[in-house]
Design an enzyme around this catalytic site. Structure first.
Site, mmCIF file in Angstrom:
data_model
loop_
_atom_site.group_PDB
_atom_site.id
_atom_site.type_symbol
_atom_site.label_atom_id
_atom_site.label_comp_id
_atom_site.label_asym_id
_atom_site.label_seq_id
_atom_site.Cartn_x
_atom_site.Cartn_y
_atom_site.Cartn_z
ATOM 1 N N ASP A 51 14.645 55.839 -29.215
ATOM 2 C CA ASP A 51 15.710 56.777 -28.867
ATOM 3 C C ASP A 51 17.044 56.309 -29.445
ATOM 4 O O ASP A 51 17.801 57.092 -30.025
ATOM 5 C CB ASP A 51 15.791 56.901 -27.340
ATOM 6 C CG ASP A 51 16.910 57.825 -26.890
ATOM 7 O OD1 ASP A 51 16.820 59.035 -27.142
ATOM 8 O OD2 ASP A 51 17.884 57.323 -26.300
ATOM 9 N N GLU A 123 9.429 59.030 -31.217
ATOM 10 C CA GLU A 123 10.459 58.011 -31.024
ATOM 11 C C GLU A 123 9.868 56.609 -31.141
ATOM 12 O O GLU A 123 10.478 55.706 -31.729
ATOM 13 C CB GLU A 123 11.114 58.181 -29.650
ATOM 14 C CG GLU A 123 12.091 59.338 -29.573
ATOM 15 C CD GLU A 123 12.795 59.420 -28.238
ATOM 16 O OE1 GLU A 123 13.980 59.802 -28.217
ATOM 17 O OE2 GLU A 123 12.167 59.110 -27.200
#
Length: 244
Positions: A51, A123
């Site tokens: 992230d 991610e």
């Protein structure tokens, strides 16, 4: 799995020096053990790192593309790109679902097509690429991968930000989860002709997901869809309850 790993690496445009990082990035928590009964690390920790990696790379790309845009404008565009819908589109682009390592139950219930699983795994893959390449290439390798996957999502000008199209993202989400379209309603229209203000509501069946306002019905609808997406991220169970 070796052949599949090579296929995914080819699609990503990056080949891992340490394939265990990719395996970890693809492993969902529903699959705690391998075929020999040994515990498998899930991708949750890599997702956490991914992230931040994605946010950093996208921030840099946007600063390069829009040198005159202020922090507020850059933040809005970044938020429109770094979210579940954007990650899901990137995951679909490389067919990530077919490579996921899932528990039997998750696999049988359509886990390979779930936007939440795909976006989390995407991610995690970004984090894996960053960890695998940082000592020799810094951010260069992961930057190239993300740029390649996002090339059609990055706006050409700040004005193109509106064309991110929250309405299309919401429609994609509700169709995928419920096989139902979101419906928009005009709630209010105020002001003189040269300074109109519209308020729109977006609903699934009889459930209002969000409402928004703007100087045109189009922009008010976009604002309503954006609110709906924020609401569904916070309360994903709404989509499940709407199925019954």
């Amino acid at each position: 799995m070796a052949i599949k790993v090579e296929e995914l690496c080819s699609r990503l445009g990056y080949h891992f020096q340490d394939p265990t990082l990719l395996r970890e990035a693809l492993t969902h928590k529903s699959c705690p053990f391998d075929d020999d009964g040994r515990p498998l690390p899930s991708n949750e920790r890599l997702e956490f790192l991914g992230d931040s990696v994605l946010g950093l790379v996208v921030s840099e790309l946007l600063m390069e593309r829009f040198p005159d845009l202020d922090e507020g404008g850059l933040s809005k565009i970044r938020a429109s790109l770094v979210n579940e819908a954007g990650l899901n589109r990137m995951a679909l682009k490389v067919g990530l679902g077919e490579f996921l390592i899932l528990g039997k139950g998750e696999d049988l219930t359509g886990g390979r097509d779930k936007p939440s699983l795909l976006s989390d795994a995407m991610e995690a893959v970004f984090a894996g690429i960053y960890l695998d390449s940082r000592s020799s290439e810094g951010l260069q390798a992961i930057r190239q991968v993300i740029r390649k996957l996002m090339e059609h999502q990055l706006p050409e000008t700040p004005d193109d930000f509106v064309s991110r199209d929250f309405k299309s993202e919401l429609q994609e989400k509700t169709q995928q989860s419920l096989n139902k379209p979101a419906t928009y309603f005009l709630l209010e229209e105020t002001g003189p002709d040269h300074q109109k203000e519209f308020v729109m509501s977006v609903m699934i069946d009889e459930c209002e997901l969000g409402r928004g306002s703007g100087p045109s019905k189009k922009l008010a609808g976009q604002a309503a869809a954006r609110k709906a997406l924020e609401y569904l991220r916070e309360y994903p169970e709404v989509l499940q309850s709407s199925k019954s």
